[in-house]
Design a protein around this motif. Structure first.
Motif, PDB file in Angstrom:
ATOM      1  N   THR A   1      56.872  -0.351  24.198  1.00 46.08           N
ATOM      2  CA  THR A   1      56.300  -0.600  22.876  1.00 46.08           C
ATOM      3  C   THR A   1      54.901  -1.191  22.998  1.00 46.08           C
TER       4      THR A   1
ATOM      5  N   ASN B   1      70.988   3.032  18.383  1.00 39.68           N
ATOM      6  CA  ASN B   1      70.510   4.008  19.354  1.00 39.68           C
ATOM      7  C   ASN B   1      71.221   5.328  19.080  1.00 39.68           C
TER       8      ASN B   1
ATOM      9  N   ASN C   1      66.384   8.513  18.884  1.00 43.32           N
ATOM     10  CA  ASN C   1      65.875   7.184  19.189  1.00 43.32           C
ATOM     11  C   ASN C   1      64.434   7.060  18.717  1.00 43.32           C
TER      12      ASN C   1
ATOM     13  N   HIS D   1      62.878   4.177  19.810  1.00 46.80           N
ATOM     14  CA  HIS D   1      62.317   3.283  20.832  1.00 46.80           C
ATOM     15  C   HIS D   1      61.891   4.007  22.104  1.00 46.80           C
TER      16      HIS D   1
ATOM     17  N   PRO E   1      60.145  -0.949  18.803  1.00 45.09           N
ATOM     18  CA  PRO E   1      60.844  -1.844  19.741  1.00 45.09           C
ATOM     19  C   PRO E   1      62.313  -1.467  19.899  1.00 45.09           C
ATOM     20  N   ARG E   2      62.863  -1.760  21.058  1.00 45.94           N
ATOM     21  CA  ARG E   2      64.295  -1.545  21.297  1.00 45.94           C
ATOM     22  C   ARG E   2      65.114  -2.598  20.562  1.00 45.94           C
ATOM     23  N   SER E   3      66.339  -2.255  20.132  1.00 43.97           N
ATOM     24  CA  SER E   3      66.784  -0.872  20.124  1.00 43.97           C
ATOM     25  C   SER E   3      66.752  -0.375  18.684  1.00 43.97           C
ATOM     26  N   SER E   4      66.292   0.854  18.530  1.00 44.83           N
ATOM     27  CA  SER E   4      66.163   1.403  17.187  1.00 44.83           C
ATOM     28  C   SER E   4      66.312   2.913  17.243  1.00 44.83           C
TER      29      SER E   4
ATOM     30  N   SER F   1      63.554  -4.788  14.968  1.00 49.20           N
ATOM     31  CA  SER F   1      63.064  -3.552  15.586  1.00 49.20           C
ATOM     32  C   SER F   1      62.922  -2.453  14.541  1.00 49.20           C
TER      33      SER F   1
END
Length: 395
Positions: free
Chosen positions: A29, A96, A225, A227, A233-236, A276
């Motif tokens: 990111t 995710n 995903n 991310h 940003p994780r997790s998204s 995120s």
């Protein structure tokens, strides 16, 4: 618009001593988007109950009176949906792609004897979710072996021709994970649905990487995903469902949203850090600031040039057409480096710990293959370092 390449590495929190050719695995990111996420976290901590229970989602729980404003999670979802060519009310956030795939597979009304169709290029986590769903309901999973070398037409034919009388659902990659191939998803989906087969698209690597509009792909569900290539940003991740598929869809985690409408059901999985997802519009803004088409062109061209370059230096075949390359390319390694999963793991470790190069290596059809990710912070010098490190091992 910035100059792409190694000079842009400062915009990302990567270790500059590592040649990072693995953006596709878990993503990286940009610092500016991480700063937005941290500001959201700080805002949450100032008034956590107000933010999480009154402002974040629709009031399915009895906290305060109904609000006039759009819930924050829906504002972010609409921004992401617009970027991906979809209506905001047809898209929900998930942690995710595996979470989204589980929601689809565990909600689908399989009966004993039904069949789920997957390919041998499918992502292992999603395939395992399909195996679990089939096991619970007496269905089966059948794996299609894809033809090689790849072409869009032969790939589409292999999947469609594999449909049998019991096939109810097909899982089709938009961009395959290890092989990094862009599939003709819209064509495959149209042909499958004409045979009465529902389609769940695995779009893990697509958002941010290639141009597409979800609503025009003709699939029943699209999971992806954010991310990875979309810089969130994780997790998204996201789950898109065609309107006629939404009423029967339930999240993998049932909570306060039970029996509410589609978006509310998925927006209320219990207490979690939503920062995120809420930072996703900042990533969209950065794409537009840096030039969305310029970013995509740079990554695609670098991936294509990288594959041509290393295959020539390693004297290995590379038969993938440019139309099947997005922002990654998988290249066959010299045969003397091995052929097994253990060989792949040893080489991947050696490249990282001895040469400072992070790149996935996997075994497929008795050869080792390296998947090269091309992000805006990469350039041909990174590719040369990988090529040289492999040649040094041959010597």
């Amino acid at each position: 618009m910035p100059a792409f390449g190694r000079s842009l590495l400062a915009e990302f929190p990567l270790d500059p001593s590592i040649t990072y050719l693995n953006h596709g695995t878990v993503g990286v990111t940009p610092r500016r988007v991480l700063a937005v996420q941290q500001a959201i976290r700080d805002e949450i901590e100032r008034q956590p109950s107000r933010f999480l229970l009154r402002e974040l989602t629709a009031p399915a729980t009895s906290v305060g009176m109904p609000r006039a404003g759009t819930p924050r999670l829906r504002v972010a979802a609409h921004a992401v949906a617009a970027f991906l060519g979809a209506a905001g009310d047809d898209l929900v956030f998930v942690d995710n792609i595996t979470t989204g795939a589980n929601a689809v597979l565990r909600s689908f009304p399989f009966a004993p004897g039904d069949e789920i169709l997957v390919t041998d290029l499918g992502y292992g986590g999603v395939t395992k979710a399909a195996q679990f769903a089939a096991r619970e309901k007496g269905a089966t999973v059948r794996t299609v072996t894809m033809p090689w070398p790849p072409t869009p037409g032969t790939f589409a034919d292999a999947i469609v021709d594999a449909v049998g009388p019991s096939t109810r659902l097909a899982i089709v990659d938009h961009i395959s994970a290890e092989s990094a191939l862009v599939l003709p998803l819209a064509d495959i989906s149209a042909r499958l649905r004409s045979k009465g087969v529902a389609v769940m698209a695995d779009g893990a690597h697509a958002p941010g990487a290639i141009p597409f509009r979800i609503a025009e792909l003709g699939v029943d569900w699209y999971v992806a995903n954010l991310h990875k290539w979309m810089w969130v940003p994780r997790s998204s991740g996201i789950l898109w469902a065609a309107p006629e598929r939404q009423a029967s869809l339930q999240p993998a985690v049932i909570s306060w949203g039970l029996d509410e409408d589609f978006t509310t059901t998925f927006d209320l999985p219990g207490t979690r850090d939503p920062s995120s997802h809420l930072a996703a519009p900042a990533a969209v803004d950065l794409f537009h600031e840096w030039g969305l088409e310029a970013v995509r062109h740079y990554m695609h061209d670098l991936a294509w040039q990288a594959a041509q370059h290393v295959s020539q230096r390693w004297d290995t075949p590379f038969d993938t057409p440019a139309s099947m390359i997005g922002t990654m390319a998988t290249v066959t390694l010299p045969a003397t480096l091995g052929s097994t999963r253990e060989d792949a793991q040893r080489l991947r470790d050696a490249l990282l710990f001895e040469d400072g190069i992070e790149v996935p290596v996997h075994a497929y059809r008795d050869r080792l293959r390296a998947r090269i990710s091309a992000q805006v912070y990469n350039d041909m010098d990174d590719i040369d370092r990988l090529a040289a490190a492999i040649l040094a091992r041959l010597r």
